[in-house]
Every structure is written in C-alpha cells, then in structure tokens.
Design a protein around this motif. Structure first.
Motif, PDB file in Angstrom:
ATOM      1  N   GLY A  60      42.616 -77.392  30.701  1.00  0.00           N
ATOM      2  CA  GLY A  60      42.986 -77.983  29.094  1.00  0.00           C
ATOM      3  C   GLY A  60      42.228 -77.273  28.417  1.00  0.00           C
ATOM      4  N   ALA A  61      40.827 -77.026  27.668  1.00  0.00           N
ATOM      5  CA  ALA A  61      40.383 -76.492  27.018  1.00  0.00           C
ATOM      6  C   ALA A  61      40.277 -76.698  25.657  1.00  0.00           C
ATOM      7  CB  ALA A  61      39.351 -75.182  27.306  1.00  0.00           C
ATOM      8  N   TYR A 113      47.057 -68.780  24.745  1.00  0.00           N
ATOM      9  CA  TYR A 113      45.840 -68.909  22.939  1.00  0.00           C
ATOM     10  C   TYR A 113      46.907 -70.489  22.015  1.00  0.00           C
ATOM     11  CZ  TYR A 113      41.595 -67.280  24.164  1.00  0.00           C
ATOM     12  OH  TYR A 113      40.508 -66.472  25.174  1.00  0.00           O
ATOM     13  N   THR A 114      46.783 -71.149  22.044  1.00  0.00           N
ATOM     14  CA  THR A 114      48.224 -71.895  21.194  1.00  0.00           C
ATOM     15  C   THR A 114      48.101 -71.581  19.469  1.00  0.00           C
ATOM     16  OG1 THR A 114      47.185 -74.192  21.575  1.00  0.00           O
ATOM     17  CG2 THR A 114      48.932 -73.045  22.972  1.00  0.00           C
ATOM     18  N   GLN A 115      46.484 -71.534  19.337  1.00  0.00           N
ATOM     19  CA  GLN A 115      45.964 -72.207  17.702  1.00  0.00           C
ATOM     20  C   GLN A 115      45.754 -70.374  17.678  1.00  0.00           C
ATOM     21  OE1 GLN A 115      47.264 -74.252  18.352  1.00  0.00           O
ATOM     22  NE2 GLN A 115      46.948 -75.670  16.965  1.00  0.00           N
ATOM     23  N   GLY A 116      45.865 -69.388  17.828  1.00  0.00           N
ATOM     24  CA  GLY A 116      45.387 -68.286  17.459  1.00  0.00           C
ATOM     25  C   GLY A 116      44.169 -67.104  17.807  1.00  0.00           C
ATOM     26  N   ASP A 117      43.737 -66.540  17.004  1.00  0.00           N
ATOM     27  CA  ASP A 117      42.817 -65.396  17.516  1.00  0.00           C
ATOM     28  C   ASP A 117      41.494 -65.701  15.979  1.00  0.00           C
ATOM     29  OD1 ASP A 117      40.904 -63.988  18.579  1.00  0.00           O
ATOM     30  OD2 ASP A 117      41.990 -63.392  20.143  1.00  0.00           O
ATOM     31  N   TYR A 118      39.919 -65.481  16.121  1.00  0.00           N
ATOM     32  CA  TYR A 118      39.679 -64.961  15.250  1.00  0.00           C
ATOM     33  C   TYR A 118      39.367 -63.684  15.534  1.00  0.00           C
ATOM     34  CZ  TYR A 118      36.845 -69.474  14.676  1.00  0.00           C
ATOM     35  OH  TYR A 118      36.994 -70.620  13.707  1.00  0.00           O
ATOM     36  N   THR A 128      44.477 -73.856  26.093  1.00  0.00           N
ATOM     37  CA  THR A 128      44.127 -73.887  25.320  1.00  0.00           C
ATOM     38  C   THR A 128      44.010 -73.825  23.676  1.00  0.00           C
ATOM     39  OG1 THR A 128      41.059 -73.375  24.547  1.00  0.00           O
ATOM     40  CG2 THR A 128      42.768 -71.203  24.733  1.00  0.00           C
ATOM     41  N   THR A 129      43.307 -74.503  23.006  1.00  0.00           N
ATOM     42  CA  THR A 129      43.439 -74.231  21.325  1.00  0.00           C
ATOM     43  C   THR A 129      42.139 -74.324  20.769  1.00  0.00           C
ATOM     44  OG1 THR A 129      41.913 -77.053  21.357  1.00  0.00           O
ATOM     45  CG2 THR A 129      44.425 -76.605  21.398  1.00  0.00           C
ATOM     46  N   ASN A 130      41.403 -73.568  21.455  1.00  0.00           N
ATOM     47  CA  ASN A 130      40.669 -72.610  21.154  1.00  0.00           C
ATOM     48  C   ASN A 130      40.202 -71.233  20.684  1.00  0.00           C
ATOM     49  OD1 ASN A 130      38.769 -74.879  21.732  1.00  0.00           O
ATOM     50  ND2 ASN A 130      37.715 -73.764  23.056  1.00  0.00           N
ATOM     51  N   PRO A 143      46.021 -83.667  19.918  1.00  0.00           N
ATOM     52  CA  PRO A 143      46.422 -84.286  21.467  1.00  0.00           C
ATOM     53  C   PRO A 143      47.449 -84.102  21.977  1.00  0.00           C
ATOM     54  CG  PRO A 143      46.138 -86.017  19.801  1.00  0.00           C
ATOM     55  CD  PRO A 143      46.337 -84.603  18.841  1.00  0.00           C
ATOM     56  N   GLY A 144      48.765 -83.422  21.095  1.00  0.00           N
ATOM     57  CA  GLY A 144      49.894 -83.280  21.054  1.00  0.00           C
ATOM     58  C   GLY A 144      49.932 -82.190  22.234  1.00  0.00           C
ATOM     59  N   ILE A 145      48.946 -81.294  21.801  1.00  0.00           N
ATOM     60  CA  ILE A 145      49.233 -79.659  22.557  1.00  0.00           C
ATOM     61  C   ILE A 145      48.656 -79.948  24.260  1.00  0.00           C
ATOM     62  CG2 ILE A 145      48.283 -77.590  22.759  1.00  0.00           C
ATOM     63  CD1 ILE A 145      48.143 -77.545  19.575  1.00  0.00           C
ATOM     64  N   ILE A 146      47.608 -80.602  24.866  1.00  0.00           N
ATOM     65  CA  ILE A 146      46.577 -81.076  25.921  1.00  0.00           C
ATOM     66  C   ILE A 146      46.746 -81.751  26.180  1.00  0.00           C
ATOM     67  CG2 ILE A 146      44.816 -80.044  27.311  1.00  0.00           C
ATOM     68  CD1 ILE A 146      44.192 -78.719  25.086  1.00  0.00           C
ATOM     69  N   LYS A 147      46.120 -82.774  26.019  1.00  0.00           N
ATOM     70  CA  LYS A 147      45.900 -84.653  26.283  1.00  0.00           C
ATOM     71  C   LYS A 147      47.020 -84.929  26.689  1.00  0.00           C
ATOM     72  CE  LYS A 147      42.534 -86.805  24.378  1.00  0.00           C
ATOM     73  NZ  LYS A 147      41.559 -86.997  25.646  1.00  0.00           N
ATOM     74  N   TYR A 148      48.207 -85.138  25.452  1.00  0.00           N
ATOM     75  CA  TYR A 148      49.535 -86.393  26.013  1.00  0.00           C
ATOM     76  C   TYR A 148      50.151 -85.558  26.440  1.00  0.00           C
ATOM     77  CZ  TYR A 148      47.729 -88.821  21.937  1.00  0.00           C
ATOM     78  OH  TYR A 148      47.082 -89.742  20.543  1.00  0.00           O
ATOM     79  N   PRO A 149      50.164 -84.349  26.943  1.00  0.00           N
ATOM     80  CA  PRO A 149      51.108 -83.616  27.416  1.00  0.00           C
ATOM     81  C   PRO A 149      50.420 -83.851  29.241  1.00  0.00           C
ATOM     82  CG  PRO A 149      51.276 -82.439  26.278  1.00  0.00           C
ATOM     83  CD  PRO A 149      49.926 -83.310  25.979  1.00  0.00           C
ATOM     84  N   PHE A 150      49.201 -83.136  29.487  1.00  0.00           N
ATOM     85  CA  PHE A 150      48.550 -83.645  31.046  1.00  0.00           C
ATOM     86  C   PHE A 150      49.126 -84.994  31.347  1.00  0.00           C
ATOM     87  CE2 PHE A 150      45.391 -79.773  31.298  1.00  0.00           C
ATOM     88  CZ  PHE A 150      46.277 -79.053  30.692  1.00  0.00           C
TER      89      PHE A 150
END
Length: 294
Positions: free
Chosen positions: A34-35, A138-143, A119-121, A237-244
């Motif tokens: 999770g990055a 890539y959960t949050q999109g892409d440049y 990743t949220t990057n 944190p709800g995307i990676i940290k809490y689920p992990f």
C-alpha cells in the motif's frame, strides 16, 4: 473495532526491525503493498521547497501559491491559466520525471514474490520502474489522463501530446485558448482525472484493476500475507491504512508492516504481528534490496 490508542513499534536502532521486515518479506506467501505520497517524496518528488521554486516561482509571485499541491486547487480566473499550471505540473511530475530509486529497490525486493500494489499516488512511478500493470491499482487517478469535467461519460483520455504542446506554447502563465481541451462528446472543458470530488471518473481500466485487487485478496485468504504500507499519511487513511489494519486483524497468519518517517504506528490489537519503522522509506528499501543481492 479498535484504533482508540495508537502504539509505535520501533526503536532508535531500527536494524533489528529491518532484519525482521526482511524475514517477513522472504517468508510471506503473498505481499500487498500500500503506497502513499511518502514513497514519491522519498524519491525526490517533493511538491514544495526548491523543486517548487525551480518550476513555479512565477506562480508563487503572482498568486502567492507555496507548493504544487495547493496550486492544483487554486481558483484561477481563466482556463488558459488553469491549463498553464496543470500542463507544467503534469510534465515535470509525470512525463519528465526520472524513475525514483525507492521504486526500483521495491521492485527488486518483490522479485519472485506474489504481490499486488494498491496506491493513492498518481505519478505513474510504479509503471516507470517496471512493475506489472496488472498488479497495480491506482485508486485516485493518473496525471496522464483527462476526463470530461461534467462528466458526461465514463471514459478517460491520454494527454501526453497535448500537455507537451501546452507547456511549450504557454506564455505569461497562460496557454493559447485554442489548446484548451474539450470533451469530444459534449464539448465541455476537460479536467484532470484525479479524485478530488464526486465528478471523478472510474473508467473501464479502473474497474478492471479494482477487480484484480479483490481477486488477489480473495485468492490469498488464509495464507501468510504481508501487508506492507509505505508512506501513507492521514489524508486518505480509509483507502490503505485502515483496511490493512483490519485485514491483518482478521487474518490470523497476516503481518502488517509500515515504513513511514514520523508516522510509523499501528493499533495495539495487531502489535504482536507488526513491524513499524520510523525512517526514510528510500533508505530502508535500499538496505533491504542490498541485503537481498549480497
């Protein structure tokens, strides 16, 4: 369920923790990475300071913007200014950015392992480093993608050629009006495919990646899974940290690991199955990669 009290799990001399993490990586049957932004920052892709001043000093002087993150939310008066900012931002962070060493080291560490990266990057560094696209979400999109700002349909569009032209032809922090991208379906101006409000488009590729991630988790249920969190902050944190944390707690064989300078902690409920290292991500990954090759 838990999380009422945070607990750290590291010491000033973290060599023991590094060795423990290396052992967990070596013995894990599957690894879920999770990055967050921290790994890109460790790779030198800082959104403030000297790097911001180098590329955006004119925007700072005119608008008072102090970093690249806040500049993306600035209410520019015109689309010519909006796209002058974004074309420059995309160019240096997506198309002209070199491959960060932490990403290359991580790929080396994961060689031969069954892994998946969440990743949220949005900077494309994982693919630049050579990670298998089918093992990335890539959960949050892409440049590198645009979408309709309305949005009138669920499709995204590659933007490299247009971005390079905008960056080349902009003057006085404006692009020519003719270069403003328009939706090919409804004619509305395009916008970035970044999750910042309810208009974010989850296209076909997004759903396929989501399904592959779910399938990976399902396939490895009950196995010895390492949930490796790298540089995830408090923004999402709800995307990676809490689920992990939750998946580690539910899976009796699972282990949680976190490398994050200043934010390495976990709940007490999983402390006996956790490795938390409060240090620079790049330095730790380099040490582990070097040990693997020696």
């Amino acid at each position: 369920m838990f999380l009422k009290k945070k607990t750290t799990a590291f010491t000033k001399d973290y060599s023991e923790q590094i060795e423990k993490l290396k052992q967990e990586i070596d013995t894990a049957e599957a690894i879920v990475v999770g990055a967050g932004a921290g790994i890109s920052t460790s790779a030198g892709m800082d959104y403030g300071g000297e790097r911001f001043e180098k590329y955006f000093s004119d925007f700072r002087k005119k608008y008072g913007i102090t970093d690249m993150y806040s500049g993306g939310f600035y209410p520019y008066d015109t689309l010519e200014e909006y796209w002058a900012w974004w074309s420059r931002h995309i160019l240096i962070n997506r198309y002209e950015a070199s491959i960060g060493k932490p990403f290359k080291d991580l790929l080396e560490i994961l060689k031969g392992k069954d892994y998946f990266v969440l990743t949220t990057n949005v900077d494309h560094q994982f693919q630049l480093a050579g990670f298998d696209k089918k093992r990335l979400f890539y959960t949050q999109g892409d440049y590198g993608l645009w979408q309709c700002s309305r949005p009138c349909h669920d499709k995204t569009y590659d933007n490299e050629a247009a971005v390079r032209q905008m960056a080349e032809e902009q003057k006085d922090m404006k692009i020519p009006m003719k270069l403003i991208p328009k939706c090919p379906v409804c004619g509305t101006p395009m916008t970035m495919n970044l999750r910042c409000d309810m208009t974010f488009v989850q296209d076909e590729g997004w759903y396929k990646a989501s399904d592959r991630y779910k399938e990976f988790l399902q396939r490895n249920r009950g196995l010895y899974i390492l949930f490796l969190e790298l540089g995830v902050g408090a923004n999402t944190p709800g995307i990676i940290k809490y689920p992990f944390w939750q998946m580690t707690w539910k899976e009796p064989k699972a282990v949680y690991a976190c490398i994050n300078y200043g934010e390495a902690f976990c709940p007490q409920e999983i402390e006996n199955r956790a490795v938390c290292i409060n240090a620079d991500i790049g330095q730790i990954l380099e040490k582990i990669a070097d040990q693997k090759n020696n």
